[in-house]
Design a protein around this motif. Structure first.
Motif, PDB file in Angstrom:
ATOM      1  N   ASN A 241      10.504  -1.666   1.326  1.00 15.33           N
ATOM      2  CA  ASN A 241       9.706  -1.960   0.136  1.00 15.33           C
ATOM      3  C   ASN A 241      10.310  -1.303  -1.095  1.00 15.33           C
ATOM      4  O   ASN A 241      11.039  -0.319  -0.995  1.00 15.33           O
ATOM      5  N   HIS A 242      10.023  -1.877  -2.230  1.00 13.52           N
ATOM      6  CA  HIS A 242      10.331  -1.265  -3.519  1.00 13.52           C
ATOM      7  C   HIS A 242       8.992  -0.941  -4.177  1.00 13.52           C
ATOM      8  O   HIS A 242       8.293  -1.860  -4.616  1.00 13.52           O
ATOM      9  N   PRO A 243       8.608   0.331  -4.205  1.00 10.59           N
ATOM     10  CA  PRO A 243       7.306   0.709  -4.785  1.00 10.59           C
ATOM     11  C   PRO A 243       7.134   0.290  -6.246  1.00 10.59           C
ATOM     12  O   PRO A 243       6.014   0.191  -6.726  1.00 10.59           O
TER      13      PRO A 243
ATOM     14  N   GLU B  81       0.808  -1.218   0.000  1.00 11.80           N
ATOM     15  CA  GLU B  81       0.000   0.000   0.000  1.00 11.80           C
ATOM     16  C   GLU B  81       0.845   1.273   0.000  1.00 11.80           C
ATOM     17  O   GLU B  81       0.307   2.371  -0.081  1.00 11.80           O
ATOM     18  N   LEU B  82       2.169   1.130   0.100  1.00 15.40           N
ATOM     19  CA  LEU B  82       3.043   2.299   0.215  1.00 15.40           C
ATOM     20  C   LEU B  82       3.459   2.800  -1.157  1.00 15.40           C
ATOM     21  O   LEU B  82       3.865   2.027  -2.012  1.00 15.40           O
ATOM     22  N   SER B  83       3.379   4.107  -1.347  1.00 12.57           N
ATOM     23  CA  SER B  83       3.775   4.691  -2.632  1.00 12.57           C
ATOM     24  C   SER B  83       5.216   5.206  -2.611  1.00 12.57           C
ATOM     25  O   SER B  83       5.777   5.532  -3.644  1.00 12.57           O
TER      26      SER B  83
ATOM     27  N   SER C 245      12.919   5.241   8.191  1.00 10.46           N
ATOM     28  CA  SER C 245      12.865   6.376   7.271  1.00 10.46           C
ATOM     29  C   SER C 245      11.793   6.161   6.216  1.00 10.46           C
ATOM     30  O   SER C 245      11.403   5.034   5.914  1.00 10.46           O
ATOM     31  N   LYS C 246      11.331   7.276   5.695  1.00  8.52           N
ATOM     32  CA  LYS C 246      10.382   7.298   4.587  1.00  8.52           C
ATOM     33  C   LYS C 246      11.029   8.146   3.506  1.00  8.52           C
ATOM     34  O   LYS C 246      11.437   9.274   3.755  1.00  8.52           O
ATOM     35  N   GLY C 247      11.138   7.581   2.310  1.00 10.82           N
ATOM     36  CA  GLY C 247      11.858   8.276   1.254  1.00 10.82           C
ATOM     37  C   GLY C 247      10.989   8.686   0.091  1.00 10.82           C
ATOM     38  O   GLY C 247       9.853   9.123   0.271  1.00 10.82           O
ATOM     39  N   THR C 248      11.528   8.497  -1.090  1.00  7.28           N
ATOM     40  CA  THR C 248      10.832   8.863  -2.318  1.00  7.28           C
ATOM     41  C   THR C 248      10.404   7.571  -3.026  1.00  7.28           C
ATOM     42  O   THR C 248      10.440   6.499  -2.433  1.00  7.28           O
ATOM     43  N   ILE C 249      10.068   7.673  -4.288  1.00  6.98           N
ATOM     44  CA  ILE C 249       9.605   6.490  -5.007  1.00  6.98           C
ATOM     45  C   ILE C 249      10.715   5.486  -5.283  1.00  6.98           C
ATOM     46  O   ILE C 249      10.439   4.324  -5.563  1.00  6.98           O
ATOM     47  N   ASP C 250      11.987   5.912  -5.162  1.00  9.82           N
ATOM     48  CA  ASP C 250      13.055   4.967  -5.480  1.00  9.82           C
ATOM     49  C   ASP C 250      14.234   4.956  -4.504  1.00  9.82           C
ATOM     50  O   ASP C 250      15.244   4.313  -4.762  1.00  9.82           O
TER      51      ASP C 250
END
Length: 160
Positions: A110-112, A55-57, A79-84
């Protein structure tokens, strides 16, 4: 099984000193969830229930803290990062594990994109965190990367 998500907070004391404390963000009971995390499938099952990475983008890096019997005693979003990408520092990874008196930890992110194949950076970071854990006496058991309904265990693929 009861899963708890923590964060750390700094409080300033009256004497001017700062004190770190654990703050419980969420706690929930899960039925039919394995308690001892002794293989990647069981770990992935808990990750899906607790973190819900599909569910994470954005990319998020988490640590699952374990006791001596490899039972989950707490989870921290590091941590929460960007899409990559996301930024991870060993200090942040082990801070919560030390406060919970963890014997072992499992890393997960995760890998979005949906593809859980680790990058060279993922593998190098994992090796660095394993070395840090050895110094602290906290064993890094695995690093699980999740994608769309699939996962990659760095331990299982001898990438640690």
């Amino acid at each position: 099984m009861r899963a708890t998500i923590y964060k750390t907070a700094i409080k300033k004391q009256e004497n001017g000193f700062k004190m770190m404390e654990l703050v419980k963000e969420a706690s929930r009971n899960y039925k039919d969830t394995p308690t001892a995390l002794n293989n990647p499938d069981k770990v992935y099952q808990q990750i899906e229930r607790i973190i819900n990475p599909s569910e994470l983008s954005e990319e998020e890096f988490w640590v699952m803290c374990l006791d001596v019997k490899n039972k989950n005693i707490g989870n921290f979003r590091i941590s929460k990062g960007t899409i990559d990408c996301t930024v991870v520092h060993p200090r942040e990874v082990f801070k919560g594990a030390i406060l919970l008196n963890s014997a072992n930890i499992i890393l997960t992110h995760n890998h979005p994109t949906g593809n859980p194949t680790p990058s060279e950076e993922d593998i190098e970071l994992t090796k660095r965190l394993v070395e840090c854990g050895e110094l602290l006496g906290i064993k890094v058991l695995d690093h699980i990367i999740t994608g769309d309904g699939v996962f990659h265990s760095l331990r299982e693929h001898s990438q640690m």
